[in-house]
Design a protein around this motif. Structure first.
Motif, PDB file in Angstrom:
ATOM      1  N   THR A 189      -0.320   1.022   0.048  1.00 17.66           N
ATOM      2  CA  THR A 189      -1.396   0.794  -0.914  1.00 17.66           C
ATOM      3  C   THR A 189      -2.320   2.006  -1.018  1.00 17.66           C
ATOM      4  N   GLU A 204       6.226  -5.889  -1.228  1.00 15.62           N
ATOM      5  CA  GLU A 204       6.096  -6.516  -2.549  1.00 15.62           C
ATOM      6  C   GLU A 204       4.630  -6.851  -2.820  1.00 15.62           C
ATOM      7  N   TYR A 205       4.018  -7.398  -1.795  1.00 15.55           N
ATOM      8  CA  TYR A 205       2.606  -7.766  -1.882  1.00 15.55           C
ATOM      9  C   TYR A 205       1.760  -6.526  -2.159  1.00 15.55           C
ATOM     10  N   ASP A 238       2.748  -3.858  -3.619  1.00 11.94           N
ATOM     11  CA  ASP A 238       2.979  -3.435  -5.007  1.00 11.94           C
ATOM     12  C   ASP A 238       2.096  -4.223  -5.954  1.00 11.94           C
ATOM     13  N   GLU A 239       1.991  -5.533  -5.684  1.00 16.60           N
ATOM     14  CA  GLU A 239       1.151  -6.366  -6.542  1.00 16.60           C
ATOM     15  C   GLU A 239      -0.293  -5.874  -6.529  1.00 16.60           C
ATOM     16  N   ASP A 273      -0.603  -2.734  -8.503  1.00 20.08           N
ATOM     17  CA  ASP A 273      -0.628  -3.014  -9.935  1.00 20.08           C
ATOM     18  C   ASP A 273      -1.994  -3.542 -10.351  1.00 20.08           C
ATOM     19  N   ALA A 274      -2.513  -4.444  -9.497  1.00 23.96           N
ATOM     20  CA  ALA A 274      -3.809  -5.038  -9.831  1.00 23.96           C
ATOM     21  C   ALA A 274      -4.905  -3.975  -9.847  1.00 23.96           C
TER      22      ALA A 274
END
Lengths: 325, 627
Positions: free
Chosen positions: B447, B612-613, B615-616, B619-620
């Protein structure tokens, strides 16, 4: 300290001293006074002498006061204080750093230093070897119109111990107060009570206690005391001169090894007297060192009262020698 | 002591040594060596007839060797229990004591040391301190000048139960001294021996001076000091009283003591700081207030109890301010000077506190621990397949991992403090740490390096020190580069090499590996585990040809906010010096190697979900990059 990357470039006097090798650990001093009382200069020479205060002058950026302080000029770098300092500050290093800056700023040593008579100097270099401070060095210069190699004394480095004066084989070096003729005059000076039995050469630093110094004087007229700055100043000829003028024995007192006020003067003095005793043996005057009438004793800082024992022993020895004769 | 020995719930074991400690908080097993006195305790009535007939005299250590004792004797007159014991090293086996004991038959030369195991719930270590031997300071002449004595010797000479029955005499001629010098800080506040202050000697010296002055008002008493430290309640008033009584205080540390060979009087050479003048004063006697030092067997006790030592050899507390009574091992508490020099009131306070801390354990059925403990995925380790490993057990500072070949490693949760050293050490990612799983940390790395990673400085910080250092930098408003991204782990030992590889694989501009100073580590030896790994990484990166400034190792304490800010700024400066295209080229060049080294990280359980988390989140958070 700066936190935004920009460097502040304020160079204080303390920073300058810290930058000179030896001056690094200045700020850890917590003023316990160990160095002041370990050193004998205040007691023996100069009441204003105080390394602790010099360190403080530097820390307070009092440049001129530091340069003019007698501490800056009188420290002989014997380093008795360094192993005694609980903060492990190399005090003579700091003082040396201040002295170096003082010299760079044009100040001069107030000591009466050794000087060379160019006409007599043969350029043999013995003074260069014996000096604990690397003060004399050989230079090429014109003497009486001719280019000659002679010794020259760096007056800033000279600590006035007289080791070179005692070592010069031709008597070319002298220092006011302890020149060959002045000391010779003391040895042979007439006394109302006749010739003394023993002449004692005492270095100014080996008797820490003033009681011991006055005790030595109380032996007069049997014992004549000649004060010299360092046992390195002794010239074997003084001993021979004393013996020739009818004095029975010679006692030379110097500092204990490692405690010499002038770094290694006591070693130089010891070497000279060793050689003299070997020579006396060859001349048939003493079959071994214990029988010799010339003795060298090294007295440590904690040997209070030892001088009396040594003088008594020497006088007993001379009695035995007289009886044997 | 007698009260304690008589208490029905107190079991006093004297002349006994702790040999081994096993188990964990609430469930310790302690092996004790009950040393043989060669006297049966139940039969000895303490009459002392054996000592009367014993022909062997030894120096009495309790009397500071100023009086004799017998080869069969009690350590001191108030000994508990009152049982005589034989010093077998000096006994000549004449058996006169056996004869004197007669019908009691208490003496048995055949007795041997007994080893016993005891179950205990908590342990309080109160092993005290020892004294600095001033004979290593030749300047004070202790050992050579008979009238130079130590404070403990003075304590015996001035004690009505002591060898002179309280009549203070000089050792050289047994005359009463008319003048006394007390020298403070002998071996303490001295970098050559013990840099620390011994805390109680100022008060102790004043106490002795006042006691003596009360008994001998004509005595000239001088205290030489560097600083008088009277910081507790009533102390300054006591110091005042001493001055009012006519006790002389000279500020100045004596550099030398000399002795008059005839009178055996002593001359103390010091500077009087107030006058700036060297003084040389004569005294009949000199007392040295010697430093307090750790017990000589402190290392043995350290290893038996698993307690680390602070610099200087004192036992390390869990936290110097917040948990000064707890040792780093749960259920083991520290009381008194063994933890650091302290005076009687502080020792009593700490002793009471330790007892109540221990009571808390003894009275509870459950024990709360840190939530971030380690656990083992038993299917991942190789040990179960019969291969040797045990790296996790070696990395654990608490001995919380039990390892046997043929079985997966097992974490004793009650012992685990959650440093994560084992997790990072495990080459198979078979161990993980709750709340700091590999997957979680990896997700964080992904992140923070999502956007323009080459500009970022990724700072790994340990929870207790360097994280606090960064906090301190913030609260102190020290500016540091905004490109820094901090990641918290509990200990630098948790910093898996793979995290660093992964960070560089993702293109991080620079990485900081930070943690506590070695002596400050919250987890006993976590920092050295991390440091070894960091040094290995630095060498690896050097071999790879990475610009050296891109990976930095720094140990920063929670108080060093300035240092944290300076470090980050220096890293930013170094990063700025590398031209951008060169930096990007270097990142690209090294990426395959980093990928290869970090590949095992991808096999970690839950890593895919975590990424995956991440990545979310990315994106957010994605914002338009304004060029």
């Amino acid at each position: 300290m700066s936190h935004d990357g920009a460097t502040t470039d304020v160079r204080t006097f303390a920073d300058e001293v810290r930058a000179v090798p030896g001056g690094e650990h200045l700020e850890t001093c917590y003023a316990c006074g160990t160095c002041v009382s370990k050193c004998m200069i205040q007691q023996k020479v100069e009441p204003e002498y105080n390394p602790r205060r010099l360190l403080n002058l530097v820390m307070m950026d009092m440049r001129e006061e530091a340069f003019e302080s007698p501490t800056t000029w009188l420290c002989s770098e014997c380093d008795l204080c360094y192993p005694a300092c609980p903060q492990e500050i190399h005090i003579s290093g700091v003082i040396g750093a201040v002295k170096q800056l003082a010299i760079e700023a044009g100040h001069e040593s107030p000591l009466e230093t050794a000087s060379v008579d160019d006409d007599l100097c043969t350029g043999c270099g013995i003074c260069v070897m014996v000096c604990p401070y690397e003060a004399p060095h050989l230079v090429e210069k014109k003497v009486d119109g001719e280019l000659d190699t002679v010794s020259e004394v760096d007056t800033d480095a000279c600590m006035s111990c007289g080791t070179c004066v005692g070592a010069c084989p031709v008597g070319a070096i002298s220092r006011p107060g302890i020149s060959n003729s002045e000391i010779a005059a003391q040895i042979g000076a007439p006394h109302a009570d006749g010739v003394p039995r023993l002449v004692t050469f005492v270095c100014d630093w080996c008797l820490r206690s003033d009681d011991d110094v006055s005790l030595l004087e109380s032996y007069a007229p049997d014992v004549r005391v000649v004060h010299i700055p360092c046992s390195g100043r002794i010239d074997p000829q003084f001993a021979l001169l004393a013996l020739r003028s009818g004095i029975e024995g010679v006692l030379v007192c110097g500092c204990a090894p490692g405690e010499c006020h002038f770094k290694r003067g006591t070693y130089v003095g010891g070497c000279k007297l060793d050689l003299l005793n070997t020579m006396l043996g060859q001349m048939g005057l003493a079959h071994d060192r214990s029988a010799s009438r010339v003795r060298f004793v090294q007295i440590g800082t904690q040997d209070r009262g030892r001088i009396r024992r040594e003088v008594d022993l020497m006088l007993d020895h001379l009695d035995a020698w007289k009886e044997a004769r | 002591m007698v009260d304690a020995a008589r208490h029905p719930k107190v079991d006093v074991r004297t002349y006994t040594e702790v040999e081994r400690v096993e188990g964990f908080v609430g469930n310790f097993k302690v092996q004790l060596r009950e040393k043989s006195r060669y006297v049966i305790a139940d039969r000895c009535n303490g009459c002392g007839e054996c000592a009367d007939v014993c022909p062997i005299e030894l120096p009495n250590y309790f009397e500071m060797n100023l009086a004799p004792r017998k080869a069969i004797d009690i350590p001191m007159s108030q000994s508990v229990p009152l049982v005589y014991g034989i010093d077998m090293d000096s006994c000549i086996h004449c058996y006169k004591c056996v004869e004197a004991c007669g019908k009691l038959e208490a003496i048995d030369f055949g007795l041997e040391d007994e080893m016993v195991w005891e179950d205990v719930g908590a342990i309080v270590v109160a092993t005290g301190y020892s004294h600095f031997d001033p004979s290593v300071m030749p300047e004070y002449g202790y050992g050579r000048f008979p009238n130079v004595i130590t404070a403990m010797e003075m304590e015996r000479l001035n004690n009505s139960a002591g060898p002179t029955a309280g009549n203070l005499v000089r050792p050289s001629d047994h005359q009463n001294p008319q003048s006394l010098a007390i020298i403070n800080c002998v071996g303490s506040r001295d970098k050559r021996f013990n840099p620390g202050c011994s805390n109680f000697c100022c008060m102790y010296g004043i106490k002795n001076a006042v006691l003596l002055k009360q008994m001998h008002p004509e005595m000239d008493i001088t205290i030489y000091y560097m600083d008088i430290r009277t910081p507790s309640k009533g102390y300054e008033e006591f110091y005042d009283r001493a001055r009012e009584m006519g006790i002389r205080f000279i500020q100045g540390r004596p550099s030398l003591i000399t002795e008059d060979p005839d009178t055996r009087n002593l001359y103390v050479h010091s500077e009087d700081i107030a006058m700036g003048r060297v003084i040389e004063r004569e005294y009949d006697m000199v007392m040295l207030n010697q430093a307090a030092v750790p017990q000589p067997d402190v290392d043995t006790v350290s290893s038996v109890m698993n307690i680390t030592q602070s610099p200087g050899g004192w036992f390390m507390e869990y936290h110097p301010k917040l948990r000064p009574i707890d040792s780093p091992t749960d259920g083991v508490f520290l009381a008194g000077a063994c933890q650091g020099v302290k005076d009687i009131p502080s020792s009593v306070a700490q002793g009471s506190a330790a007892a109540s801390r221990a009571g808390r354990i003894l009275h509870s059925d459950e024990w709360e621990i840190e939530p971030s403990v380690a656990f083992v995925w038993s299917d991942r380790g190789i040990s179960a397949d019969g291969k040797k490993c045990g790296m996790c057990a070696r990395a654990c500072p608490y001995g919380a991992i039990e390892y046997e070949v043929g079985e997966p490693a097992r974490v004793i949760t009650a012992k685990c403090h959650g440093c994560g050293g084992c997790v990072a050490e495990c080459p198979h990612n078979a161990v993980t740490q709750l709340h700091f799983t590999d997957a979680q940390i990896l997700a964080q790395i992904h992140t923070v390096l999502a956007d323009r990673p080459e500009e970022k400085i990724l700072a790994f910080r340990c929870h207790w020190c360097s994280y606090g250092g960064a906090d301190m930098a913030g609260t102190s408003h020290f500016d540091y580069s905004s490109n820094e991204r901090g990641l918290r782990v509990m200990c630098s030992a948790r910093l898996d090499s793979d995290f660093i590889y992964e960070a560089f694989r993702l293109g991080a501009g620079a990485v900081l590996f930070s943690g506590c100073h070695p002596q400050d580590c919250h987890y006993i030896t976590g920092q050295p585990v991390g440091a070894t790994r960091a040094d290995r990484l630095a060498r690896t990166f050097e071999r790879m040809g990475m610009t050296p400034d891109r990976f930095r190792i720094e140990w920063i304490s929670a108080a060093e906010g300035d240092r944290y800010a300076d470090t980050i700024n220096e890293m930013q400066e170094a990063l700025d010096k590398i031209p951008k295209e060169e930096l990007l080229a270097e990142i690209e060049e090294l990426r395959p190697q980093m990928e290869k080294r970090a590949r095992r990280m991808r096999e970690v359980p839950q890593v895919d979900e975590a990424l995956e988390y991440a990545d979310e989140i990315k994106d957010a958070m994605a914002l338009e990059v304004v060029e």
